[in-house]
Motif scaffolding. Structure first.
Motif, short mmCIF file in Angstrom:
data_model
loop_
_atom_site.label_atom_id
_atom_site.label_comp_id
_atom_site.label_asym_id
_atom_site.label_seq_id
_atom_site.Cartn_x
_atom_site.Cartn_y
_atom_site.Cartn_z
N SER A 156 39.10 36.82 38.36
CA SER A 156 38.80 38.01 39.14
C SER A 156 39.67 39.18 38.74
O SER A 156 39.21 40.33 38.67
CB SER A 156 38.98 37.72 40.64
OG SER A 156 38.11 36.70 41.07
N LEU A 159 38.49 40.67 35.47
CA LEU A 159 37.34 41.54 35.73
C LEU A 159 37.77 42.81 36.46
O LEU A 159 37.31 43.91 36.13
CB LEU A 159 36.29 40.78 36.54
CG LEU A 159 35.03 41.55 36.96
CD1 LEU A 159 34.36 42.21 35.76
CD2 LEU A 159 34.05 40.61 37.68
N GLY A 160 38.67 42.66 37.44
CA GLY A 160 39.13 43.81 38.20
C GLY A 160 39.84 44.85 37.34
O GLY A 160 39.63 46.06 37.52
N ILE A 258 33.02 40.75 43.30
CA ILE A 258 33.75 40.22 42.14
C ILE A 258 33.94 38.71 42.27
O ILE A 258 33.66 37.95 41.34
CB ILE A 258 35.11 40.93 42.00
CG1 ILE A 258 34.91 42.39 41.58
CG2 ILE A 258 36.00 40.21 40.98
CD1 ILE A 258 36.18 43.21 41.56
N MET A 299 28.97 44.64 37.38
CA MET A 299 30.07 43.67 37.35
C MET A 299 29.73 42.45 36.51
O MET A 299 30.56 41.95 35.74
CB MET A 299 30.41 43.24 38.78
CG MET A 299 31.06 44.32 39.62
SD MET A 299 31.43 43.70 41.28
CE MET A 299 32.20 45.15 42.02
#
Length: 384
Positions: A156, A159-160, A258, A299
């Motif tokens: 996460s 990705l964040g 997410i 996303m």
């Protein structure tokens, strides 16, 4: 270094990644030569995939975070979940005892420790440049919930960072990911540990972990509101087909969107008592195919660009029948690596490098876990 099912591991193979037991202790040290007894020990630990060095590859694949930080996070989660269980049991007994107060203090200390570790992981990942995910975390069935939660946190944050979240959003994302499955402490053990597929009735109970976890976390003002909502919404889906409330689109918070993606990816690539893991490519294809319906489109598209389904050293099978070893993975094109092809004819075996970015008529059909034949295996040993 390559990931293969334990059923395909040959005696004499070298373990490429240290393996831990359910209590976070070293079960087998990296570099050990595997034999029948050690492989049985691995199976008894509830582990069905291993990273090994063999004739195909001796390259190293580094974890995104330091192993000591990962182990500390897993142990902190185990302690936190255990303290929640004990405190909840004490509340049910309604004794108002000194023990209850001690458990309350202990629980708060564990949460503070978890928060500190989460921030350490955020700082490590956010300071790195262009992180790509080329490692599937090996999990023990007995410790799945904790190991899964840590891996979801790492994925996460990768990705964040790519989505350019602020530092405060990343902190909320990390602690929310760590605790997204905290509601499972309220579920019956026989459902959590069941080795067969859950019945419809059992699945309905299992789904309660989202709302139970959220309502329990609401009592803890030290946990940010956005982090608490992750526990509630991480199984909601963009088209309204998720649970517990069937909300859709922008009703779902950004951080929960997410976690929906990373939780799905890590769950799909992990072995379960009733279901074997799928390959990273299969999980990526599922997420890509569900972008815009189950998952946030932008996303999902960003996430799949960060995953390398065929790390360097992977033995693969091509659409023309050739076999080869992945040698280089280009940024932003993880499905089109450079491959060292192994070709055999009646006279000899030769190695040819193929760039799938240029050879557009060729695609990788899948991972080959065992040698296509003995002569190829012998050639690779000689030309490693």
């Amino acid at each position: 270094m390559r990931l293969i099912p334990i059923s395909c591991v040959k005696e004499g193979s070298i373990l490429a990644q240290t393996l831990y037991d359910k209590d976070g202790r070293i079960l087998l040290q990296k570099g050990v030569e595997l034999n029948e007894g050690l492989l049985k020990k691995v199976k008894d630990n509830g582990t069905y995939m291993l990273y090994i060095h063999d004739e195909y590859s001796s390259n190293e694949i580094e974890d995104i975070i330091e192993p000591k930080i990962r182990i500390a996070a897993i142990n902190a989660l185990r302690e936190t979940f255990s303290s929640f269980e004990k405190y909840n049991k004490q509340l049910k007994e309604k004794t108002g005892s000194l023990k209850e107060r001690q458990l309350f203090k202990q629980r708060e200390d564990y949460l503070q420790n978890l928060s500190t570790i989460s921030k350490n992981i955020v700082d490590e990942i956010s300071s790195a440049k262009n992180i790509l995910v080329n490692l599937v975390d090996i999990k023990s069935l007995d410790s799945y919930t904790y190991e899964h939660s840590v891996n979801v946190t790492v994925l996460s944050l990768v990705l964040g960072v790519e989505l350019q979240l602020s530092k405060n959003e990343l902190y909320d994302l990390a602690i929310g990911a760590m605790l997204h499955d905290i509601g499972k402490v309220f579920l019956p053990k026989e459902i959590l540990m069941k080795k067969e597929k859950l019945t419809d009735e059992e699945y309905a109970i299992a789904k309660e972990h989202t709302s139970r976890g959220y309502h329990y976390l609401k009592e803890h003002y030290s946990i940010p509101g956005q982090a608490r909502i992750i526990a509630l919404q991480h199984h909601e889906r963009m088209n309204g087909s998720g649970y517990p409330n069937g909300i859709s689109g922008n009703q779902i918070t950004k951080l929960a969107k997410i976690i929906a993606i990373t939780d799905t990816y890590d769950a799909m690539t992990s072995d379960k008592p009733y279901k074997k893991a799928v390959t990273p490519l299969e999980a990526i294809e599922y997420i890509m195919g569900s972008a815009g319906t189950l998952f946030d489109f932008e996303m999902a598209q960003t996430f799949v660009r960060k995953i390398i389904p065929y790390p360097v050293g992977t033995l693969v099978r091509l659409s023309n029948g050739d076999y080869g070893v992945v040698e280089e993975v280009p940024p932003n094109f993880p499905l089109r690596p450079k491959i060292r092809i192994i070709r055999q004819n009646a006279v000899n075996i030769e190695m040819v490098q193929v760039d799938l970015l240029k050879e557009t008529n060729l695609v990788i059909e899948g991972i080959q876990y065992e040698a296509p034949n003995l002569s190829v295996q012998h050639y690779l040993k000689q030309n490693k």
